[in-house]
Design a protein around this motif. Structure first.
Motif, PDB file in Angstrom:
ATOM      1  N   GLN A   1       0.823  -1.211   0.000  1.00 23.34           N
ATOM      2  CA  GLN A   1       0.000   0.000   0.000  1.00 23.34           C
ATOM      3  C   GLN A   1       0.861   1.266   0.000  1.00 23.34           C
ATOM      4  O   GLN A   1       0.572   2.235   0.712  1.00 23.34           O
ATOM      5  N   GLY A   2       1.938   1.240  -0.779  1.00 26.76           N
ATOM      6  CA  GLY A   2       2.792   2.414  -0.925  1.00 26.76           C
ATOM      7  C   GLY A   2       3.734   2.686   0.237  1.00 26.76           C
ATOM      8  O   GLY A   2       4.439   3.691   0.237  1.00 26.76           O
ATOM      9  N   LYS A   3       3.764   1.831   1.219  1.00 24.14           N
ATOM     10  CA  LYS A   3       4.650   1.994   2.386  1.00 24.14           C
ATOM     11  C   LYS A   3       5.735   0.928   2.329  1.00 24.14           C
ATOM     12  O   LYS A   3       5.523  -0.174   1.846  1.00 24.14           O
ATOM     13  N   ARG A   4       6.917   1.247   2.871  1.00 25.10           N
ATOM     14  CA  ARG A   4       8.015   0.281   2.979  1.00 25.10           C
ATOM     15  C   ARG A   4       7.975  -0.305   4.377  1.00 25.10           C
ATOM     16  O   ARG A   4       8.158   0.405   5.370  1.00 25.10           O
ATOM     17  N   PHE A   5       7.695  -1.599   4.480  1.00 21.08           N
ATOM     18  CA  PHE A   5       7.623  -2.292   5.758  1.00 21.08           C
ATOM     19  C   PHE A   5       8.927  -3.038   6.027  1.00 21.08           C
ATOM     20  O   PHE A   5       9.528  -3.596   5.114  1.00 21.08           O
ATOM     21  N   TYR A   6       9.331  -3.051   7.294  1.00 23.72           N
ATOM     22  CA  TYR A   6      10.533  -3.757   7.741  1.00 23.72           C
ATOM     23  C   TYR A   6      10.117  -4.701   8.863  1.00 23.72           C
ATOM     24  O   TYR A   6       9.543  -4.268   9.862  1.00 23.72           O
ATOM     25  N   GLY A   7      10.401  -5.981   8.695  1.00 22.72           N
ATOM     26  CA  GLY A   7      10.144  -6.968   9.730  1.00 22.72           C
ATOM     27  C   GLY A   7      11.434  -7.280  10.457  1.00 22.72           C
ATOM     28  O   GLY A   7      12.458  -7.525   9.818  1.00 22.72           O
ATOM     29  N   CYS A   8      11.389  -7.253  11.775  1.00 22.65           N
ATOM     30  CA  CYS A   8      12.618  -7.400  12.567  1.00 22.65           C
ATOM     31  C   CYS A   8      12.462  -8.450  13.653  1.00 22.65           C
ATOM     32  O   CYS A   8      11.390  -8.631  14.217  1.00 22.65           O
ATOM     33  N   LEU A   9      13.568  -9.081  13.963  1.00 22.03           N
ATOM     34  CA  LEU A   9      13.678 -10.007  15.076  1.00 22.03           C
ATOM     35  C   LEU A   9      14.352  -9.258  16.217  1.00 22.03           C
ATOM     36  O   LEU A   9      15.411  -8.657  16.022  1.00 22.03           O
TER      37      LEU A   9
END
Length: 126
Positions: free
Chosen positions: A95-103
């Motif tokens: 949706q036009g956003k940059r998502f970052y998944g983190c541990l």
């Protein structure tokens, strides 16, 4: 790029690739810093016992996949100031956003308590 359903992913993925901890939405403003101390303001998307995800409007070039995440919140009158180290394990655009998944690297006790209180407050007890 390819798309796969959750059922298929769980069937064919390795156990280490699967999320096992329930995530709860958060929507807190946070500050993320990399090892060069470049700080970026982000929005926390969700949290779990072992992870955190956040998003930005524009992609960010971090110097390392190890970052520092800081944010504050109040839950039932209790003030939490969270500061933790995390490792970026994935990033994607939605949706036009940059998502970052983190541990979360060695989740500190205050982070664990915050996640627990957040789950209780949001009705997720698992």
């Amino acid at each position: 790029m390819y798309f796969v359903s959750t059922k298929e992913f769980n069937q064919y993925s390795r156990p280490g690739e699967r999320r096992i901890h329930r995530r709860t939405e958060n929507s807190r403003i946070a500050q993320v810093s990399d090892m060069t101390f470049t700080t970026v303001e982000v929005i926390v998307h969700d949290i779990s016992d072992t992870g955190i995800s956040f998003y930005t409007d524009e992609p960010v070039s971090f110097s390392s996949d190890i970052i520092s995440v800081k944010f504050a919140d109040n839950i039932n009158g209790e003030r939490f100031s969270i500061s933790t180290t995390a490792k970026i394990v994935r990033n994607y655009i939605e949706q036009g956003k940059r998502f970052y998944g983190c541990l979360i690297v060695d989740p500190p006790m205050d982070y664990q308590l915050y996640v627990f209180m957040h789950k209780v407050n949001s009705g997720h007890h698992n």
